[in-house]
Design a protein around this motif. Structure first.
Motif, PDB file in Angstrom:
ATOM      1  N   GLY A  34       0.788  -1.227   0.000  1.00  0.00           N
ATOM      2  CA  GLY A  34       0.000   0.000   0.000  1.00  0.00           C
ATOM      3  C   GLY A  34       0.816   1.271   0.000  1.00  0.00           C
ATOM      4  N   ALA A  35       2.095   1.168  -0.301  1.00  0.00           N
ATOM      5  CA  ALA A  35       2.972   2.339  -0.289  1.00  0.00           C
ATOM      6  C   ALA A  35       2.751   3.224  -1.507  1.00  0.00           C
ATOM      7  CB  ALA A  35       4.438   1.903  -0.255  1.00  0.00           C
ATOM      8  N   THR A  36       3.071   4.482  -1.322  1.00  0.00           N
ATOM      9  CA  THR A  36       3.126   5.437  -2.417  1.00  0.00           C
ATOM     10  C   THR A  36       4.594   5.730  -2.666  1.00  0.00           C
ATOM     11  OG1 THR A  36       1.039   6.425  -1.730  1.00  0.00           O
ATOM     12  CG2 THR A  36       2.430   7.726  -3.203  1.00  0.00           C
ATOM     13  N   PHE A  50       3.061   3.245   6.303  1.00  0.00           N
ATOM     14  CA  PHE A  50       2.975   3.212   7.769  1.00  0.00           C
ATOM     15  C   PHE A  50       2.968   4.624   8.356  1.00  0.00           C
ATOM     16  CE2 PHE A  50       5.978  -0.376   6.645  1.00  0.00           C
ATOM     17  CZ  PHE A  50       5.028  -1.359   6.616  1.00  0.00           C
ATOM     18  N   ASP A  51       2.361   5.582   7.682  1.00  0.00           N
ATOM     19  CA  ASP A  51       2.362   6.980   8.122  1.00  0.00           C
ATOM     20  C   ASP A  51       3.783   7.499   8.317  1.00  0.00           C
ATOM     21  OD1 ASP A  51      -0.419   7.222   8.102  1.00  0.00           O
ATOM     22  OD2 ASP A  51      -0.572   6.363  10.116  1.00  0.00           O
ATOM     23  N   ASP A  52       4.684   7.054   7.476  1.00  0.00           N
ATOM     24  CA  ASP A  52       6.093   7.410   7.551  1.00  0.00           C
ATOM     25  C   ASP A  52       6.622   7.514   6.129  1.00  0.00           C
ATOM     26  OD1 ASP A  52       8.607   7.886   8.586  1.00  0.00           O
ATOM     27  OD2 ASP A  52       9.021   5.793   9.090  1.00  0.00           O
ATOM     28  N   ILE A  53       7.651   8.307   5.944  1.00  0.00           N
ATOM     29  CA  ILE A  53       8.301   8.395   4.635  1.00  0.00           C
ATOM     30  C   ILE A  53       9.767   8.029   4.818  1.00  0.00           C
ATOM     31  CG2 ILE A  53       8.994   9.865   2.708  1.00  0.00           C
ATOM     32  CD1 ILE A  53       6.529  11.568   3.268  1.00  0.00           C
ATOM     33  N   LYS A  54      10.202   7.029   4.089  1.00  0.00           N
ATOM     34  CA  LYS A  54      11.603   6.624   4.086  1.00  0.00           C
ATOM     35  C   LYS A  54      12.156   6.880   2.697  1.00  0.00           C
ATOM     36  CE  LYS A  54      12.452   4.679   8.088  1.00  0.00           C
ATOM     37  NZ  LYS A  54      13.459   5.156   9.002  1.00  0.00           N
ATOM     38  N   VAL A  55      13.408   7.272   2.643  1.00  0.00           N
ATOM     39  CA  VAL A  55      14.066   7.494   1.361  1.00  0.00           C
ATOM     40  C   VAL A  55      15.150   6.430   1.203  1.00  0.00           C
ATOM     41  CG1 VAL A  55      15.409   9.098  -0.028  1.00  0.00           C
ATOM     42  CG2 VAL A  55      13.589   9.973   1.446  1.00  0.00           C
ATOM     43  N   LEU A  77      10.382  -2.681   7.987  1.00  0.00           N
ATOM     44  CA  LEU A  77       9.190  -3.528   7.905  1.00  0.00           C
ATOM     45  C   LEU A  77       8.894  -4.187   9.250  1.00  0.00           C
ATOM     46  CD1 LEU A  77       9.755  -5.241   4.427  1.00  0.00           C
ATOM     47  CD2 LEU A  77       8.136  -3.420   4.971  1.00  0.00           C
ATOM     48  N   LYS A  78       9.937  -4.712   9.899  1.00  0.00           N
ATOM     49  CA  LYS A  78       9.756  -5.392  11.182  1.00  0.00           C
ATOM     50  C   LYS A  78       9.234  -4.435  12.249  1.00  0.00           C
ATOM     51  CE  LYS A  78      12.217  -8.542  14.225  1.00  0.00           C
ATOM     52  NZ  LYS A  78      13.518  -9.189  14.472  1.00  0.00           N
ATOM     53  N   THR A  79       9.741  -3.216  12.279  1.00  0.00           N
ATOM     54  CA  THR A  79       9.295  -2.209  13.226  1.00  0.00           C
ATOM     55  C   THR A  79       7.813  -1.929  13.075  1.00  0.00           C
ATOM     56  OG1 THR A  79      11.463  -1.168  13.301  1.00  0.00           O
ATOM     57  CG2 THR A  79       9.615   0.196  13.962  1.00  0.00           C
ATOM     58  N   ASN A  80       7.304  -2.071  11.851  1.00  0.00           N
ATOM     59  CA  ASN A  80       5.907  -1.774  11.574  1.00  0.00           C
ATOM     60  C   ASN A  80       5.038  -3.034  11.470  1.00  0.00           C
ATOM     61  OD1 ASN A  80       5.665   1.277  11.201  1.00  0.00           O
ATOM     62  ND2 ASN A  80       7.533   0.762  10.089  1.00  0.00           N
ATOM     63  N   GLY A  81       5.533  -4.141  11.991  1.00  0.00           N
ATOM     64  CA  GLY A  81       4.722  -5.353  12.105  1.00  0.00           C
ATOM     65  C   GLY A  81       4.613  -6.207  10.869  1.00  0.00           C
ATOM     66  N   VAL A  82       5.456  -5.975   9.873  1.00  0.00           N
ATOM     67  CA  VAL A  82       5.424  -6.790   8.657  1.00  0.00           C
ATOM     68  C   VAL A  82       6.513  -7.837   8.764  1.00  0.00           C
ATOM     69  CG1 VAL A  82       5.641  -6.821   6.154  1.00  0.00           C
ATOM     70  CG2 VAL A  82       4.570  -4.866   7.285  1.00  0.00           C
ATOM     71  N   GLN A  83       6.121  -9.107   8.763  1.00  0.00           N
ATOM     72  CA  GLN A  83       7.070 -10.214   8.808  1.00  0.00           C
ATOM     73  C   GLN A  83       6.507 -11.348   7.957  1.00  0.00           C
ATOM     74  OE1 GLN A  83       8.445 -11.431  12.643  1.00  0.00           O
ATOM     75  NE2 GLN A  83       8.607  -9.344  13.401  1.00  0.00           N
ATOM     76  N   PRO A  84       7.401 -12.214   7.486  1.00  0.00           N
ATOM     77  CA  PRO A  84       6.912 -13.330   6.665  1.00  0.00           C
ATOM     78  C   PRO A  84       6.082 -14.314   7.476  1.00  0.00           C
ATOM     79  CG  PRO A  84       9.290 -13.505   6.985  1.00  0.00           C
ATOM     80  CD  PRO A  84       8.839 -12.242   7.620  1.00  0.00           C
TER      81      PRO A  84
END
Length: 84
Positions: A34-36, A50-55, A77-84
């Motif tokens: 769902g990223a832009t 995740f209501d954050d912008i990373k470059v 990803l892990k910080t925001n709860g995304v894991q395999p």
């Protein structure tokens, strides 16, 4: 999430860190989550998720992502709860 994105996610979390992940696959995973994505200066890309912008810096001339970038993506990803 499609199987291809799941495989990319598995590679990102693989130990030891994989150096064979194509950057375009990581971008596709971000989009599936769902990223832009937005173009930045040079080879940089902004990822709003995740209501954050990373470059991140797109690798060039190689198409594969270096291990340090994979670790950065994995940690975010892990910080925001995304894991395999």
């Amino acid at each position: 999430m499609k199987t291809k994105h799941r495989k990319t996610l598995d590679l990102i979390f693989k130990r030891p860190v994989s150096a064979n992940i194509k950057w375009k696959d990581i971008e596709a995973l971000f989009t599936a989550l769902g990223a832009t994505l937005s173009e930045r200066e040079g080879s940089r890309i902004g990822v709003e998720l995740f209501d954050d912008i990373k470059v991140f810096h797109r690798p060039h001339p190689n198409l594969t992502t270096d291990k340090g970038a994979v670790v950065n993506v994995r940690d975010w990803l892990k910080t925001n709860g995304v894991q395999p």
